[in-house]
Design a protein around this motif. Structure first.
Motif, mmCIF file in Angstrom:
data_model
loop_
_atom_site.group_PDB
_atom_site.id
_atom_site.type_symbol
_atom_site.label_atom_id
_atom_site.label_comp_id
_atom_site.label_asym_id
_atom_site.label_seq_id
_atom_site.Cartn_x
_atom_site.Cartn_y
_atom_site.Cartn_z
ATOM 1 N N MET A 244 0.828 -1.245 -0.065
ATOM 2 C CA MET A 244 -0.164 -0.010 -0.149
ATOM 3 C C MET A 244 0.813 1.288 -0.092
ATOM 4 S SD MET A 244 -2.988 -1.174 2.705
ATOM 5 C CE MET A 244 -3.610 0.550 2.725
ATOM 6 N N LYS A 245 1.790 1.495 0.741
ATOM 7 C CA LYS A 245 2.812 2.312 0.997
ATOM 8 C C LYS A 245 3.345 2.799 -0.454
ATOM 9 C CE LYS A 245 3.999 2.094 5.677
ATOM 10 N NZ LYS A 245 5.316 1.895 6.626
ATOM 11 N N VAL A 246 3.978 1.688 -1.048
ATOM 12 C CA VAL A 246 4.817 1.891 -2.361
ATOM 13 C C VAL A 246 3.746 2.265 -3.499
ATOM 14 C CG1 VAL A 246 5.772 0.579 -4.148
ATOM 15 C CG2 VAL A 246 6.644 0.146 -2.025
ATOM 16 N N ILE A 247 2.534 1.663 -3.549
ATOM 17 C CA ILE A 247 1.587 1.993 -4.621
ATOM 18 C C ILE A 247 1.150 3.705 -4.107
ATOM 19 C CG2 ILE A 247 -0.879 1.691 -5.334
ATOM 20 C CD1 ILE A 247 -0.209 -1.163 -5.156
ATOM 21 N N ASN A 248 0.957 3.967 -3.280
ATOM 22 C CA ASN A 248 0.688 5.252 -2.849
ATOM 23 C C ASN A 248 1.820 6.360 -3.309
ATOM 24 O OD1 ASN A 248 -1.926 4.935 -1.999
ATOM 25 N ND2 ASN A 248 -1.299 4.798 0.238
ATOM 26 N N ARG A 249 2.912 5.730 -3.213
ATOM 27 C CA ARG A 249 4.144 6.766 -3.439
ATOM 28 C C ARG A 249 4.330 6.813 -4.991
ATOM 29 N NH1 ARG A 249 6.984 4.278 0.970
ATOM 30 N NH2 ARG A 249 8.321 3.197 -0.499
ATOM 31 N N VAL A 250 3.964 5.562 -5.550
ATOM 32 C CA VAL A 250 4.232 5.667 -7.152
ATOM 33 C C VAL A 250 2.986 6.390 -7.934
ATOM 34 C CG1 VAL A 250 3.858 4.089 -9.034
ATOM 35 C CG2 VAL A 250 5.130 3.381 -7.086
ATOM 36 N N ARG A 251 1.881 6.612 -7.024
ATOM 37 C CA ARG A 251 0.897 7.352 -7.698
ATOM 38 C C ARG A 251 1.371 8.669 -8.100
ATOM 39 N NH1 ARG A 251 -4.146 4.740 -7.664
ATOM 40 N NH2 ARG A 251 -4.215 3.084 -5.924
ATOM 41 N N SER A 252 2.010 9.239 -7.144
ATOM 42 C CA SER A 252 2.424 10.817 -7.391
ATOM 43 C C SER A 252 3.400 10.766 -8.542
ATOM 44 C CB SER A 252 2.843 11.214 -6.107
ATOM 45 O OG SER A 252 4.248 10.553 -5.679
ATOM 46 N N LYS A 253 4.095 9.886 -9.040
ATOM 47 C CA LYS A 253 4.977 9.798 -10.053
ATOM 48 C C LYS A 253 4.790 9.107 -11.301
ATOM 49 C CE LYS A 253 8.819 9.389 -6.323
ATOM 50 N NZ LYS A 253 9.832 8.510 -5.951
ATOM 51 N N VAL A 254 3.381 8.620 -11.677
ATOM 52 C CA VAL A 254 3.165 8.132 -12.942
ATOM 53 C C VAL A 254 1.784 8.968 -13.334
ATOM 54 C CG1 VAL A 254 3.910 5.851 -12.340
ATOM 55 C CG2 VAL A 254 1.549 6.311 -11.574
ATOM 56 N N GLY A 255 1.400 8.575 -14.513
ATOM 57 C CA GLY A 255 0.208 9.356 -15.148
ATOM 58 C C GLY A 255 -1.079 8.696 -14.426
ATOM 59 N N TYR A 256 -1.008 7.489 -14.407
ATOM 60 C CA TYR A 256 -1.817 6.543 -13.692
ATOM 61 C C TYR A 256 -1.401 5.090 -13.243
ATOM 62 C CZ TYR A 256 -3.283 3.571 -17.715
ATOM 63 O OH TYR A 256 -3.149 2.574 -18.746
ATOM 64 N N ILE A 257 -2.133 4.602 -12.351
ATOM 65 C CA ILE A 257 -1.868 3.214 -11.862
ATOM 66 C C ILE A 257 -3.177 2.568 -11.650
ATOM 67 C CG2 ILE A 257 -1.338 3.906 -9.436
ATOM 68 C CD1 ILE A 257 0.763 1.612 -9.291
ATOM 69 N N LYS A 258 -3.359 1.324 -12.076
ATOM 70 C CA LYS A 258 -4.463 0.549 -11.937
ATOM 71 C C LYS A 258 -4.192 -0.818 -11.110
ATOM 72 C CE LYS A 258 -8.346 -1.451 -14.624
ATOM 73 N NZ LYS A 258 -8.956 -1.613 -16.076
ATOM 74 N N ILE A 259 -4.846 -1.224 -10.081
ATOM 75 C CA ILE A 259 -4.464 -2.351 -9.640
ATOM 76 C C ILE A 259 -5.484 -3.390 -10.403
ATOM 77 C CG2 ILE A 259 -4.718 -4.042 -7.488
ATOM 78 C CD1 ILE A 259 -4.205 -1.246 -6.148
ATOM 79 N N LEU A 260 -4.656 -4.681 -11.034
ATOM 80 C CA LEU A 260 -5.587 -5.439 -11.694
ATOM 81 C C LEU A 260 -6.012 -6.585 -10.852
ATOM 82 C CD1 LEU A 260 -3.254 -5.803 -14.958
ATOM 83 C CD2 LEU A 260 -5.197 -4.280 -14.690
ATOM 84 N N GLY A 261 -5.417 -6.717 -9.749
ATOM 85 C CA GLY A 261 -5.811 -7.731 -8.915
ATOM 86 C C GLY A 261 -4.869 -8.351 -7.942
ATOM 87 N N SER A 262 -5.241 -8.722 -6.653
ATOM 88 C CA SER A 262 -4.198 -9.773 -5.872
ATOM 89 C C SER A 262 -4.774 -11.038 -5.738
ATOM 90 C CB SER A 262 -4.012 -9.057 -4.627
ATOM 91 O OG SER A 262 -3.515 -7.769 -4.709
ATOM 92 N N TYR A 263 -3.686 -12.098 -5.644
ATOM 93 C CA TYR A 263 -4.396 -13.414 -5.917
ATOM 94 C C TYR A 263 -3.316 -14.661 -5.196
ATOM 95 C CZ TYR A 263 -1.870 -12.321 -10.158
ATOM 96 O OH TYR A 263 -0.776 -11.920 -11.070
ATOM 97 N N PRO A 264 -3.655 -15.476 -5.042
ATOM 98 C CA PRO A 264 -2.846 -16.539 -4.510
ATOM 99 C C PRO A 264 -1.750 -16.960 -5.640
ATOM 100 C CG PRO A 264 -4.748 -17.405 -3.847
ATOM 101 C CD PRO A 264 -4.830 -16.124 -4.748
ATOM 102 N N GLN A 265 -0.200 -17.293 -5.189
ATOM 103 C CA GLN A 265 0.489 -17.472 -6.261
ATOM 104 C C GLN A 265 0.446 -19.060 -6.555
ATOM 105 O OE1 GLN A 265 4.572 -16.021 -6.022
ATOM 106 N NE2 GLN A 265 4.171 -14.865 -4.152
ATOM 107 N N GLU A 266 0.396 -19.350 -7.720
ATOM 108 C CA GLU A 266 0.062 -20.790 -8.055
ATOM 109 C C GLU A 266 1.230 -21.470 -7.760
ATOM 110 O OE1 GLU A 266 -1.323 -24.102 -10.539
ATOM 111 O OE2 GLU A 266 -2.110 -22.434 -9.440
ATOM 112 N N GLY A 267 1.113 -22.640 -7.063
ATOM 113 C CA GLY A 267 2.435 -23.658 -6.780
ATOM 114 C C GLY A 267 3.053 -23.372 -5.294
ATOM 115 N N ASP A 268 2.129 -22.413 -4.610
ATOM 116 C CA ASP A 268 2.700 -22.223 -3.372
ATOM 117 C C ASP A 268 1.949 -22.779 -2.177
ATOM 118 O OD1 ASP A 268 4.906 -21.043 -4.142
ATOM 119 O OD2 ASP A 268 4.125 -18.847 -3.996
ATOM 120 N N ASP A 269 1.003 -23.657 -2.541
ATOM 121 C CA ASP A 269 0.403 -24.136 -1.375
ATOM 122 C C ASP A 269 0.950 -25.071 -0.476
ATOM 123 O OD1 ASP A 269 -1.948 -23.099 -2.914
ATOM 124 O OD2 ASP A 269 -2.459 -25.122 -4.049
#
Length: 269
Positions: A244-269
């Motif tokens: 969250m901290k990084v994305i908030n800092r990045v927002r001020s340095k880019v034209g836009y940022i869009k979160i496409l999703g968070s999800y479990p990593q495959e193969g890490d069960d």
């Protein structure tokens, strides 16, 4: 639970979608899968996004970035083994043309060149199998299930140029996944045109928080020549404090940022 997938039956996407619990509903194109999820016709969609040999599936990235507010809820990584399918009455030396989706044709280029045949791209591997079932002079690259569905025989197995052939599929839904502790987050961002070294600065933000980036890829922004957007996959969930901290800092340095999703990593069960 209804799960839409890029079909028809007999494709690798069907094989990936079958790992989810629910009724499978085939669609003819990837955009149709997105629209079905968007409209509520199905609960989830499964589409290919990346192959280890041929790279990303551009239409999937573009739909996520530009046209829909759907989220990636999961990923499925599938080993891909290509087979040459032919009519039961045919022999390998009879084949003059081979049909398949453009990705398998590319992934089996060396085998096809050695055969000395013509190639023709089709909408899907299953569609190719359906086209040749009554044609002694044509073959198709497809799955074992497609051979069973269309009454074909397998003339050659594992014909892909590289042994480690994997395809990554994503599960799309209205909302992404709750944190599990072993997650991945996908974002798309556009750099400000007037900021020299912009990408370097963005990467530095992630490095400063010790966030591992598992993928970074550029694609044309579709606005003008030389303008690009960047797709970034990182370890962690967008609800994790440091993400969250990084994305908030990045927002001020880019034209836009869009979160496409968070999800479990495959193969890490």
């Amino acid at each position: 639970m209804k799960i839409g997938y890029f079909g028809p039956a007999g494709t690798f996407t069907e094989e990936a979608a079958s790992q989810r619990e629910g009724e499978l509903v085939p669609y003819s194109t990837i955009p149709e899968v997105f629209e079905a999820v968007h409209s509520g016709e199905v609960d989830q969609g499964v589409v290919p996004i990346e192959n280890s040999i041929e790279g990303s599936v551009g239409v999937t990235l573009d739909l996520l970035a530009h046209q829909y507010l759907l989220k990636i809820k999961g990923e499925i990584i599938l080993p891909i083994s290509h087979n040459l399918l032919i009519n039961p009455d045919a022999e390998l030396e009879d084949i003059e043309v081979v049909y398949s989706h453009y990705q398998p044709l590319s992934q089996c280029r060396l085998f096809l060149e050695k055969m000395g045949v013509r190639t023709q791209a089709t909408r899907s591997t299953a569609a190719a199998a359906g086209m040749i079932k009554d044609n002694k002079w044509a073959g198709a690259i497809g799955t074992r299930r497609a051979a069973q569905l269309y009454g074909l025989k397998i003339a050659a197995e594992d014909i892909q140029d590289h042994e480690n052939n994997m395809t990554r599929f994503v599960v799309i839904e209205q909302e992404d996944h709750a944190p599990t502790g072993k997650d991945k987050t996908s974002v798309v961002l556009c750099l400000s045109q007037d900021r020299p070294g912009g990408l370097y600065q963005i990467l530095g933000e992630f490095a400063g928080e010790d966030i591992n980036l598992t993928k970074i890829e550029s694609r044309p922004s579709k606005e003008k020549l030389g303008s690009y957007i960047f797709f970034v996959d990182m370890e962690g969930h967008h609800k994790d404090l440091k993400i969250m901290k990084v994305i908030n800092r990045v927002r001020s340095k880019v034209g836009y940022i869009k979160i496409l999703g968070s999800y479990p990593q495959e193969g890490d069960d």
